[in-house]
Design a protein around this motif. Structure first.
Motif, short mmCIF file in Angstrom:
data_model
loop_
_atom_site.label_atom_id
_atom_site.label_comp_id
_atom_site.label_asym_id
_atom_site.label_seq_id
_atom_site.Cartn_x
_atom_site.Cartn_y
_atom_site.Cartn_z
N SER A 1 -15.80 17.72 -41.36
CA SER A 1 -16.10 19.08 -41.72
C SER A 1 -14.98 20.22 -40.94
CB SER A 1 -17.34 19.65 -41.15
OG SER A 1 -17.33 19.61 -39.45
N LEU A 2 -14.90 21.42 -41.22
CA LEU A 2 -13.90 22.17 -40.60
C LEU A 2 -15.00 22.96 -39.88
CD1 LEU A 2 -11.66 23.13 -43.44
CD2 LEU A 2 -11.22 21.54 -41.61
N SER A 3 -14.44 23.82 -38.39
CA SER A 3 -15.28 24.55 -37.86
C SER A 3 -14.52 25.85 -37.35
CB SER A 3 -16.06 23.69 -36.63
OG SER A 3 -15.06 23.43 -35.57
N VAL A 4 -15.00 26.85 -37.12
CA VAL A 4 -14.32 28.14 -36.87
C VAL A 4 -15.31 28.75 -35.77
CG1 VAL A 4 -13.10 30.11 -37.42
CG2 VAL A 4 -13.60 28.44 -39.08
N GLY A 5 -14.65 29.20 -34.48
CA GLY A 5 -15.67 29.80 -33.57
C GLY A 5 -16.58 31.10 -34.01
N ASP A 6 -17.50 31.12 -33.31
CA ASP A 6 -18.34 32.36 -33.53
C ASP A 6 -17.49 33.65 -33.70
OD1 ASP A 6 -20.64 33.69 -33.97
OD2 ASP A 6 -21.15 34.31 -32.22
N HIS A 7 -17.53 34.56 -34.52
CA HIS A 7 -17.05 35.83 -34.34
C HIS A 7 -17.84 36.96 -35.15
CE1 HIS A 7 -13.70 38.70 -35.40
NE2 HIS A 7 -13.22 38.07 -34.42
N SER A 8 -17.50 38.10 -35.02
CA SER A 8 -18.21 39.30 -35.54
C SER A 8 -17.93 39.34 -37.18
CB SER A 8 -17.59 40.68 -35.38
OG SER A 8 -16.30 40.81 -35.19
N ASP A 9 -17.00 38.59 -37.67
CA ASP A 9 -16.60 38.39 -39.00
C ASP A 9 -17.51 37.70 -39.80
OD1 ASP A 9 -14.17 39.77 -39.05
OD2 ASP A 9 -12.97 37.90 -39.07
N TRP A 10 -18.44 37.00 -39.00
CA TRP A 10 -19.46 36.21 -39.76
C TRP A 10 -20.91 37.03 -39.70
CZ3 TRP A 10 -15.35 34.38 -40.92
CH2 TRP A 10 -14.64 33.64 -40.00
N THR A 11 -20.82 37.99 -39.25
CA THR A 11 -21.92 39.15 -39.06
C THR A 11 -22.06 39.72 -40.67
OG1 THR A 11 -21.71 39.63 -36.88
CG2 THR A 11 -23.19 41.10 -37.88
N HIS B 1 -6.24 28.06 -47.38
CA HIS B 1 -5.60 27.43 -48.41
C HIS B 1 -5.50 25.98 -48.50
CE1 HIS B 1 -4.22 31.33 -49.64
NE2 HIS B 1 -3.57 31.47 -48.76
N CYS B 2 -5.75 25.39 -47.17
CA CYS B 2 -5.64 23.89 -46.87
C CYS B 2 -4.21 23.30 -46.82
CB CYS B 2 -5.97 22.94 -48.02
SG CYS B 2 -8.11 23.44 -48.34
N ASN B 3 -3.26 24.29 -46.60
CA ASN B 3 -1.81 23.83 -46.68
C ASN B 3 -1.13 24.74 -45.38
OD1 ASN B 3 -1.00 26.52 -47.36
ND2 ASN B 3 -0.88 25.76 -49.62
N GLU B 4 -1.99 25.47 -44.51
CA GLU B 4 -1.58 26.10 -43.29
C GLU B 4 -0.76 25.09 -42.43
OE1 GLU B 4 -4.69 28.72 -45.02
OE2 GLU B 4 -4.69 26.55 -44.52
N THR B 5 -0.02 25.78 -41.58
CA THR B 5 0.72 25.04 -40.83
C THR B 5 0.09 24.58 -39.55
OG1 THR B 5 2.93 26.44 -41.06
CG2 THR B 5 2.89 25.24 -38.97
N ILE B 6 0.04 22.93 -39.35
CA ILE B 6 -0.62 22.65 -38.31
C ILE B 6 -0.28 23.11 -36.86
CG2 ILE B 6 -1.42 20.64 -37.23
CD1 ILE B 6 -1.80 19.45 -39.88
N ALA B 7 -1.16 23.61 -35.98
CA ALA B 7 -0.71 24.22 -34.68
C ALA B 7 -1.02 23.00 -33.75
CB ALA B 7 -1.63 25.10 -34.38
N VAL C 1 -4.37 27.76 -38.00
CA VAL C 1 -4.82 29.33 -38.04
C VAL C 1 -4.79 29.62 -39.58
CG1 VAL C 1 -4.10 31.57 -37.47
CG2 VAL C 1 -3.75 30.19 -35.98
N ASP C 2 -6.25 30.12 -39.89
CA ASP C 2 -6.22 30.35 -41.35
C ASP C 2 -5.69 31.53 -41.72
OD1 ASP C 2 -7.82 32.79 -40.25
OD2 ASP C 2 -8.38 32.77 -42.29
N SER C 3 -5.37 31.70 -43.26
CA SER C 3 -4.41 32.72 -43.90
C SER C 3 -5.06 34.07 -43.93
CB SER C 3 -3.87 32.03 -44.97
OG SER C 3 -3.29 31.09 -44.76
N THR D 1 -8.70 30.56 -35.73
CA THR D 1 -8.34 29.03 -35.42
C THR D 1 -9.39 28.09 -35.87
OG1 THR D 1 -7.24 29.58 -33.31
CG2 THR D 1 -7.98 27.22 -33.63
N VAL D 2 -8.79 27.29 -36.90
CA VAL D 2 -9.87 26.47 -37.50
C VAL D 2 -9.62 24.96 -37.02
CG1 VAL D 2 -10.51 25.41 -39.91
CG2 VAL D 2 -9.55 27.84 -39.66
#
Length: 279
Positions: free
Chosen positions: A67-77, A238-244, A255-257, A263-264
């Motif tokens: 899976s892909l996970s992203v930390g909790d954020h106000s964007d998901w409210t 996009h699934c092609n972001e630069t891997i950090a 980092v997503d676009s 951070t994903v």
């Protein structure tokens, strides 16, 4: 035509970019995918042609448990506001039994926010208004394997609609009095498959927006190219972001676009793949 000497130099250069410790990779299959994808991304563009832009034809393969996970954020409210969640999705080989979770912000009792999923020929939004209760509007949909679908879920204040390939499926749900609870859990993308064993699916072009955009009628025009981020793009992969950090297939981060820059993190066997892709 390349000389044999130049070709040998190219091959040695490509090999030098492979993983520093192949034996540490999770499996021979993952190893081969990593080698192939890295070769494509770093070397094959420009082979004999001189191009400089990296290839971007990638998706995420969740072959077993990833899976892909992203930390909790106000964007998901989501609350009572307008939103669109959308992606391209493809089952491989067979549409497996049980639930397929597309995007979730969900925990146990008291932590329930929302789960956008598919379960036994219905698309669903499972959501809570207080962290414990559950409301489950559903829309009938019988997908096929080995087919890319553009799927979307959109709210326009009072109405909730589901779409497949630009056309609304099922009826419009009245959500006028509901404010979706803000869970404090991580945001997960394709985080589990219930009842059907191992997953076998791909995702591409995953986006969450905090506006409805044009998804308020019976149809919308499906994008024919990658989305472009704007001020209302809270998540865009996009699934092609630069891997950090790390290597894809081995819990890499990037980092997503989108507009906020989240951070994903890949989990378990999630891996980028050029086997299947939309853009």
């Amino acid at each position: 035509m390349w000389s044999r000497n130049k070709a040998n130099l190219y091959i040695r250069d490509a090999l030098g970019d492979f993983h520093y410790d192949p034996k540490a990779l999770p499996s021979p299959i993952a190893q081969r995918k990593i080698y192939r994808n890295k070769l494509m991304l770093t070397h094959l563009v420009g082979f004999g042609g001189g191009g400089s832009a990296p290839l971007t034809t990638l998706s995420y393969n969740f072959a077993s448990t990833g899976s892909l996970s992203v930390g909790d954020h106000s964007d998901w409210t989501l609350g009572g506001d307008n939103f669109v969640m959308e992606m391209r999705f493809r089952w491989i080989g067979a549409v497996h039994a049980g639930a397929t979770n597309f995007i979730t912000h969900w925990g146990g009792a008291g932590k329930r926010g929302f789960k956008w999923d598919w379960d036994t020929n219905v698309m669903r939004l499972v959501y809570s208004t207080d962290g414990t209760d559950m409301t489950i509007p559903t829309w009938s949909w019988t997908p096929s394997a080995d087919t890319w679908y553009a799927i979307a879920l959109a709210r326009t204040t009072t109405n909730l609609r589901a779409y497949v390939d630009g056309s609304q499926i099922g009826s419009t749900s009245d959500i006028s009095t509901d404010s979706i609870f803000n869970s404090d859990r991580i945001l997960s993308i394709n985080n589990m498959s219930q009842g059907g064993g191992a997953k076998a699916d791909f995702m591409d072009e995953i986006r969450i927006s905090d506006v409805n955009r044009s998804y308020s009628g019976a149809t919308y025009v499906v994008a024919s190219e990658e989305f472009t981020s704007d001020a209302n793009t809270t998540l865009l992969i996009h699934c092609n972001e630069t891997i950090a950090s790390g290597t894809t297939g081995s819990q890499a981060t990037f980092v997503d676009s989108g507009n906020t820059g989240h951070t994903v993190t890949e989990t378990l066997d999630a891996i980028r793949s050029s086997d299947q892709f939309v853009f």
